[in-house]
Design a protein around this motif. Structure first.
Motif, mmCIF file in Angstrom:
data_model
loop_
_atom_site.group_PDB
_atom_site.id
_atom_site.type_symbol
_atom_site.label_atom_id
_atom_site.label_comp_id
_atom_site.label_asym_id
_atom_site.label_seq_id
_atom_site.Cartn_x
_atom_site.Cartn_y
_atom_site.Cartn_z
ATOM 1 N N ASP A 91 0.749 -1.204 -0.008
ATOM 2 C CA ASP A 91 0.017 0.062 0.040
ATOM 3 C C ASP A 91 0.910 1.324 0.131
ATOM 4 O OD1 ASP A 91 -2.681 -1.084 0.093
ATOM 5 O OD2 ASP A 91 -2.229 -1.672 2.040
ATOM 6 N N ALA A 92 1.873 1.289 0.784
ATOM 7 C CA ALA A 92 2.896 2.411 0.852
ATOM 8 C C ALA A 92 3.419 2.455 -0.592
ATOM 9 C CB ALA A 92 3.825 2.153 1.870
ATOM 10 N N LEU A 93 4.084 1.401 -1.247
ATOM 11 C CA LEU A 93 4.646 1.485 -2.368
ATOM 12 C C LEU A 93 3.393 2.195 -3.432
ATOM 13 C CD1 LEU A 93 6.561 -1.696 -2.362
ATOM 14 C CD2 LEU A 93 7.335 0.586 -2.048
ATOM 15 N N GLN A 94 2.095 1.864 -3.560
ATOM 16 C CA GLN A 94 1.168 1.992 -4.475
ATOM 17 C C GLN A 94 1.007 3.592 -4.268
ATOM 18 O OE1 GLN A 94 -2.461 -0.285 -4.241
ATOM 19 N NE2 GLN A 94 -3.493 0.964 -5.696
ATOM 20 N N GLY A 95 0.932 4.166 -2.767
ATOM 21 C CA GLY A 95 0.832 5.534 -2.741
ATOM 22 C C GLY A 95 1.838 6.316 -3.230
ATOM 23 N N LEU A 96 3.241 5.756 -3.217
ATOM 24 C CA LEU A 96 4.345 6.709 -3.574
ATOM 25 C C LEU A 96 4.252 6.478 -5.162
ATOM 26 C CD1 LEU A 96 7.340 5.230 -1.297
ATOM 27 C CD2 LEU A 96 5.829 7.657 -1.555
ATOM 28 N N GLY A 97 3.848 5.077 -5.785
ATOM 29 C CA GLY A 97 3.731 5.410 -7.153
ATOM 30 C C GLY A 97 2.504 6.113 -7.862
ATOM 31 N N ALA A 98 1.621 6.276 -6.866
ATOM 32 C CA ALA A 98 0.632 7.329 -7.408
ATOM 33 C C ALA A 98 0.942 8.754 -7.385
ATOM 34 C CB ALA A 98 -0.615 7.017 -6.759
ATOM 35 N N GLY A 99 2.146 9.127 -6.690
ATOM 36 C CA GLY A 99 2.666 10.511 -6.741
ATOM 37 C C GLY A 99 3.003 10.991 -5.380
ATOM 38 N N ALA A 100 2.525 10.358 -4.378
ATOM 39 C CA ALA A 100 2.729 10.820 -3.140
ATOM 40 C C ALA A 100 4.269 10.964 -2.616
ATOM 41 C CB ALA A 100 1.818 9.938 -2.032
ATOM 42 N N LEU A 185 8.442 16.366 -13.824
ATOM 43 C CA LEU A 185 8.759 15.351 -12.434
ATOM 44 C C LEU A 185 8.254 15.940 -11.250
ATOM 45 C CD1 LEU A 185 12.514 15.450 -13.048
ATOM 46 C CD2 LEU A 185 10.796 13.926 -13.747
ATOM 47 N N THR A 186 7.585 14.859 -10.525
ATOM 48 C CA THR A 186 7.323 15.291 -9.001
ATOM 49 C C THR A 186 8.489 16.012 -8.332
ATOM 50 O OG1 THR A 186 7.888 13.265 -7.956
ATOM 51 C CG2 THR A 186 5.731 13.246 -8.996
ATOM 52 N N ARG A 187 8.016 16.654 -7.334
ATOM 53 C CA ARG A 187 9.154 17.267 -6.332
ATOM 54 C C ARG A 187 10.316 16.081 -5.942
ATOM 55 N NH1 ARG A 187 6.428 22.450 -3.446
ATOM 56 N NH2 ARG A 187 5.247 23.032 -4.987
ATOM 57 N N SER A 188 9.727 14.989 -5.583
ATOM 58 C CA SER A 188 10.759 14.052 -4.890
ATOM 59 C C SER A 188 11.495 13.786 -5.866
ATOM 60 C CB SER A 188 9.760 13.118 -4.206
ATOM 61 O OG SER A 188 9.006 13.234 -2.982
ATOM 62 N N GLU A 189 11.021 13.395 -7.266
ATOM 63 C CA GLU A 189 11.769 12.836 -8.477
ATOM 64 C C GLU A 189 12.851 13.820 -8.577
ATOM 65 O OE1 GLU A 189 8.100 10.400 -10.300
ATOM 66 O OE2 GLU A 189 8.668 12.234 -11.116
ATOM 67 N N VAL A 232 12.282 4.808 -1.909
ATOM 68 C CA VAL A 232 13.212 5.395 -2.584
ATOM 69 C C VAL A 232 13.488 4.723 -4.073
ATOM 70 C CG1 VAL A 232 15.643 5.972 -3.016
ATOM 71 C CG2 VAL A 232 14.553 6.537 -0.936
ATOM 72 N N GLU A 233 13.261 3.448 -4.203
ATOM 73 C CA GLU A 233 13.449 2.496 -5.000
ATOM 74 C C GLU A 233 12.415 2.709 -6.066
ATOM 75 O OE1 GLU A 233 13.521 -1.414 -3.971
ATOM 76 O OE2 GLU A 233 15.258 -1.405 -3.070
ATOM 77 N N VAL A 234 10.985 3.161 -5.734
ATOM 78 C CA VAL A 234 9.908 3.443 -6.364
ATOM 79 C C VAL A 234 10.256 4.709 -7.155
ATOM 80 C CG1 VAL A 234 7.356 4.154 -6.239
ATOM 81 C CG2 VAL A 234 8.230 2.143 -5.190
ATOM 82 N N HIS A 235 10.573 5.640 -6.323
ATOM 83 C CA HIS A 235 10.767 6.882 -6.809
ATOM 84 C C HIS A 235 11.805 6.944 -8.018
ATOM 85 C CE1 HIS A 235 8.071 9.500 -4.515
ATOM 86 N NE2 HIS A 235 8.813 9.133 -3.182
ATOM 87 N N ILE A 236 12.907 6.441 -7.812
ATOM 88 C CA ILE A 236 13.905 6.186 -8.963
ATOM 89 C C ILE A 236 13.426 5.440 -9.966
ATOM 90 C CG2 ILE A 236 16.130 4.908 -9.223
ATOM 91 C CD1 ILE A 236 16.599 7.265 -7.851
ATOM 92 N N GLY A 237 12.455 4.555 -9.679
ATOM 93 C CA GLY A 237 11.967 3.674 -10.947
ATOM 94 C C GLY A 237 11.051 4.622 -11.795
ATOM 95 N N ASN A 238 10.385 5.343 -11.173
ATOM 96 C CA ASN A 238 9.473 6.148 -11.921
ATOM 97 C C ASN A 238 10.260 7.366 -12.644
ATOM 98 O OD1 ASN A 238 7.178 5.096 -10.802
ATOM 99 N ND2 ASN A 238 6.873 6.410 -9.028
ATOM 100 N N LEU A 239 11.363 7.715 -11.632
ATOM 101 C CA LEU A 239 12.268 9.037 -12.401
ATOM 102 C C LEU A 239 13.037 8.132 -13.769
ATOM 103 C CD1 LEU A 239 13.699 11.514 -12.552
ATOM 104 C CD2 LEU A 239 15.393 10.590 -10.706
ATOM 105 N N ARG A 240 12.963 6.986 -13.594
ATOM 106 C CA ARG A 240 13.812 6.260 -14.789
ATOM 107 C C ARG A 240 12.852 6.073 -16.155
ATOM 108 N NH1 ARG A 240 17.096 1.687 -11.607
ATOM 109 N NH2 ARG A 240 19.367 2.490 -11.919
ATOM 110 N N LYS A 241 11.641 5.896 -15.721
ATOM 111 C CA LYS A 241 10.653 5.793 -16.753
ATOM 112 C C LYS A 241 10.472 7.052 -17.712
ATOM 113 C CE LYS A 241 7.700 2.232 -14.743
ATOM 114 N NZ LYS A 241 6.599 2.010 -14.078
ATOM 115 N N LYS A 242 10.686 8.285 -16.680
ATOM 116 C CA LYS A 242 10.265 9.583 -17.109
ATOM 117 C C LYS A 242 11.587 9.962 -18.331
ATOM 118 C CE LYS A 242 6.999 10.960 -13.849
ATOM 119 N NZ LYS A 242 6.610 12.162 -13.032
ATOM 120 N N LEU A 243 12.607 9.433 -17.556
ATOM 121 C CA LEU A 243 13.997 9.661 -18.408
ATOM 122 C C LEU A 243 14.363 8.625 -19.503
ATOM 123 C CD1 LEU A 243 16.230 10.273 -15.154
ATOM 124 C CD2 LEU A 243 15.435 12.250 -16.954
ATOM 125 N N ALA A 244 13.444 7.701 -19.786
ATOM 126 C CA ALA A 244 13.571 6.690 -20.647
ATOM 127 C C ALA A 244 15.211 6.003 -20.596
ATOM 128 C CB ALA A 244 13.550 7.187 -22.314
#
Length: 268
Positions: A91-100, A185-189, A232-244
């Motif tokens: 649930d925590a990871l899903q929340g972070l993945g949603a942009g929290a 990017l989100t602020r965390s990203e 942190v891993e979730v944020h890095i994963g999302n960042l990588r997707k946006k950076l291709a």
């Protein structure tokens, strides 16, 4: 008189008592509190009021907190703090993945909630180059001259702009571009990317990056747990997707197994 952009917080919580408590705690920070009972109204208030912080309850009638966070993130760069009684890591990871940006378990201590909010709001937006760093002696990737001639890696840039392998980050404007295309990017990203660009090939541990995201001066709970590291891993994963950026063959963010992350080698 209407609120000035950034001087308010939107509290989205369906429980009357908890909603009032959150509003009282965050009102102590000097922010105007707009409190609503459901996600649809919360998204509308975010769009209308442009808050600096939004708290979102996960379990609500209608659209749940995860969907609410996604809709908010699509229209706002406000900090999002999710609050929930669910203690499952997924649930925590899903929340972070949603942009929290943060995930707080109920029941929470008012003092801790306030400390987490304060830590978020203290995060520096514009990081200037220290006066003690002379031109020509900045870390790799930092452009220190007022205007520099174009090179193979970077176009003419202003002081303090960070660049690596076609990715350019401007701390002053909070704009990030990849090969000339602006990224959302989100602020965390943004803060993770800025930290890695400033560190160059020096490895940043997951614990270090987790503390960075929690904000300097966070003293209520300095312990970094597995959920923080996974965040942190979730944020890095999302960042990588946006950076291709392919994690298996990265051009920008390289994983150092068992330790953390660093920049990939500069391309020739």
């Amino acid at each position: 008189m209407g609120a000035v952009e950034g001087d308010c917080v939107v509290v989205i919580e369906d429980d009357d008592g908890i909603r009032e408590l959150i509003g009282t705690v965050l009102g102590q920070l000097g922010l105007e509190v707009i409190a609503v009972a459901n996600g649809v109204e919360g998204v509308a208030q975010v769009e209308a009021r442009h808050p600096v912080l939004v708290t979102v309850d996960v379990s609500m009638p209608g659209i749940d907190g995860f969907e609410t966070a996604k809709r908010i993130r699509a229209i706002s760069s406000a900090y999002i703090m999710m609050l929930t009684a669910r203690d499952e890591e997924i649930d925590a990871l899903q929340g972070l993945g949603a942009g929290a940006d943060d995930y707080v378990l109920k029941p929470f201590r008012p003092r801790e909630l306030r400390a987490r909010a304060e830590a978020m709001l203290r995060r520096p937006r514009n990081v200037e180059r220290p006066a003690s760093v002379a031109v020509g002696s900045a870390p790799p990737g930092v452009v220190t001259s007022d205007v520099v001639e174009g090179t193979d890696d970077v176009a003419p840039s202003r002081r303090g702009v960070l660049e690596h392998n076609g990715v350019v980050l401007d701390p002053d404007t909070h704009i990030v571009e990849r090969d000339g295309e602006e990224l959302d990017l989100t602020r965390s990203e943004f803060e993770l990317l800025q930290a890695l660009l400033r560190s160059g090939r020096t490895v940043r541990s997951k614990d270090d990056l987790a503390r960075l995201l929690r904000g300097d001066g966070y003293v209520v709970n300095p312990y970094v747990g597995e959920a923080d590291r996974r965040g942190v891993e979730v944020h890095i994963g999302n960042l990588r997707k946006k950076l291709a950026d392919n994690a298996a063959a990265p051009y920008l963010i390289e994983t150092v197994r068992g330790v953390g992350y660093r920049l990939a080698a500069r391309r020739e």
